[in-house]
Each structure stands twice: as structure tokens, then as C-alpha cells.
Design a protein around this motif. Structure first.
Motif, PDB file in Angstrom:
ATOM      1  N   LYS A   3       0.843  -1.189   0.000  1.00  0.00           N
ATOM      2  CA  LYS A   3       0.000   0.000   0.000  1.00  0.00           C
ATOM      3  C   LYS A   3       0.879   1.239   0.000  1.00  0.00           C
ATOM      4  N   TYR A   4       0.480   2.228  -0.791  1.00  0.00           N
ATOM      5  CA  TYR A   4       1.214   3.480  -0.889  1.00  0.00           C
ATOM      6  C   TYR A   4       0.240   4.643  -0.887  1.00  0.00           C
ATOM      7  N   GLU A   5       0.750   5.794  -0.461  1.00  0.00           N
ATOM      8  CA  GLU A   5      -0.004   7.037  -0.532  1.00  0.00           C
ATOM      9  C   GLU A   5       0.792   8.008  -1.389  1.00  0.00           C
ATOM     10  N   LEU A   6       0.119   8.636  -2.335  1.00  0.00           N
ATOM     11  CA  LEU A   6       0.755   9.556  -3.273  1.00  0.00           C
ATOM     12  C   LEU A   6       0.061  10.903  -3.193  1.00  0.00           C
ATOM     13  N   THR A   7       0.833  11.944  -2.966  1.00  0.00           N
ATOM     14  CA  THR A   7       0.316  13.304  -2.985  1.00  0.00           C
ATOM     15  C   THR A   7       1.048  14.054  -4.095  1.00  0.00           C
ATOM     16  N   ILE A   8       0.293  14.719  -4.945  1.00  0.00           N
ATOM     17  CA  ILE A   8       0.845  15.455  -6.076  1.00  0.00           C
ATOM     18  C   ILE A   8       0.411  16.909  -5.965  1.00  0.00           C
ATOM     19  N   VAL A   9       1.342  17.835  -6.224  1.00  0.00           N
ATOM     20  CA  VAL A   9       1.031  19.262  -6.234  1.00  0.00           C
ATOM     21  C   VAL A   9       1.245  19.781  -7.653  1.00  0.00           C
ATOM     22  N   LYS A  38      -6.932   2.752  -5.066  1.00  0.00           N
ATOM     23  CA  LYS A  38      -7.989   2.459  -4.097  1.00  0.00           C
ATOM     24  C   LYS A  38      -8.855   3.682  -3.810  1.00  0.00           C
ATOM     25  N   GLU A  39      -8.213   4.851  -3.761  1.00  0.00           N
ATOM     26  CA  GLU A  39      -8.945   6.066  -3.415  1.00  0.00           C
ATOM     27  C   GLU A  39      -8.292   7.248  -4.102  1.00  0.00           C
ATOM     28  N   SER A  40      -9.107   8.190  -4.501  1.00  0.00           N
ATOM     29  CA  SER A  40      -8.620   9.395  -5.166  1.00  0.00           C
ATOM     30  C   SER A  40      -9.351  10.595  -4.579  1.00  0.00           C
ATOM     31  N   TYR A  60      -3.727  20.295  -4.980  1.00  0.00           N
ATOM     32  CA  TYR A  60      -3.291  19.074  -4.305  1.00  0.00           C
ATOM     33  C   TYR A  60      -4.182  17.897  -4.690  1.00  0.00           C
ATOM     34  N   LEU A  61      -3.552  16.813  -5.099  1.00  0.00           N
ATOM     35  CA  LEU A  61      -4.254  15.570  -5.435  1.00  0.00           C
ATOM     36  C   LEU A  61      -3.687  14.458  -4.562  1.00  0.00           C
ATOM     37  N   PHE A  62      -4.558  13.609  -4.024  1.00  0.00           N
ATOM     38  CA  PHE A  62      -4.144  12.541  -3.123  1.00  0.00           C
ATOM     39  C   PHE A  62      -4.673  11.209  -3.636  1.00  0.00           C
ATOM     40  N   TYR A  63      -3.824  10.183  -3.600  1.00  0.00           N
ATOM     41  CA  TYR A  63      -4.207   8.855  -4.065  1.00  0.00           C
ATOM     42  C   TYR A  63      -3.733   7.798  -3.076  1.00  0.00           C
TER      43      TYR A  63
END
Length: 95
Positions: A3-9, A38-40, A60-63
Motif C-alpha cells: 500500500k502506498y499514498e501519493l500526494t501530487i502538487v 484504491k482512493e482518489s 493538491y491531489l491525493f491517491y
């Protein structure tokens, strides 16, 4: 699968076309390495603490992702070479 969490600016003035391009890039990597988004979440536009590439605001985008370790390197490489991304952070929250 890890599992990973990705935040993009992105630039705060970015339109939906840039956001869609990022999502297509993510989907392509996920298909290639049999991962899954899994989630956006779109966290919206926020003021930056300091200017990044002449931008004062950031979108900000979070995945939340599930991906094999091989796919993480490919995803990092893709995101690093995208000039429209101001910053990104990919972490494994379990470690």
C-alpha cells in the motif's frame, strides 16, 4: 501488493486537462504493473508556503494505491519527468 499514498502538487491555475493527464499516467502505470488506485481525492487549491516555479498556489491531489515494488520505481520515474508537477510525495504508510 504493498500500500502506498501519493500526494501530487500541480500549479494552482491548472485546469482539469492537467489533472486528467496525471490520472491517465497513474492508470497506465497501474495497468502495466497490475496495481490499483484504491482512493482518489482532490484536496483543492491551497496557498503554498513559498513560490514553486513562480506559482503561489498549488492544486493538491491525493491517491491511495496498491502496487508491487517494481511499479514504484516506474511511477517515480514517470512523475519525476513530468514538468507539470511541482512536487510529489510517494510513501508507504505501513513502514
Amino acid at each position: 501488493m504493498n500500500k502506498y499514498e501519493l500526494t501530487i502538487v500541480l500549479d494552482g491555475k491548472s485546469g482539469s486537462a492537467k489533472k486528467k493527464k496525471i490520472e491517465e499516467t497513474l492508470s497506465g502505470v497501474m495497468k502495466l504493473f497490475k496495481g490499483e488506485i484504491k482512493e482518489s481525492k482532490d484536496w483543492g487549491v491551497k496557498d503554498l508556503a513559498y513560490k514553486l516555479d513562480k506559482s503561489e498556489t498549488g492544486l493538491y491531489l491525493f491517491y491511495q494505491l496498491e502496487l508491487e515494488a517494481k511499479g514504484v520505481k516506474a511511477l517515480n520515474d514517470k512523475l519525476r519527468t513530468d514538468n507539470e508537477i511541482l512536487r510529489f510525495l510517494l510513501i508507504n504508510p505501513e513502514k
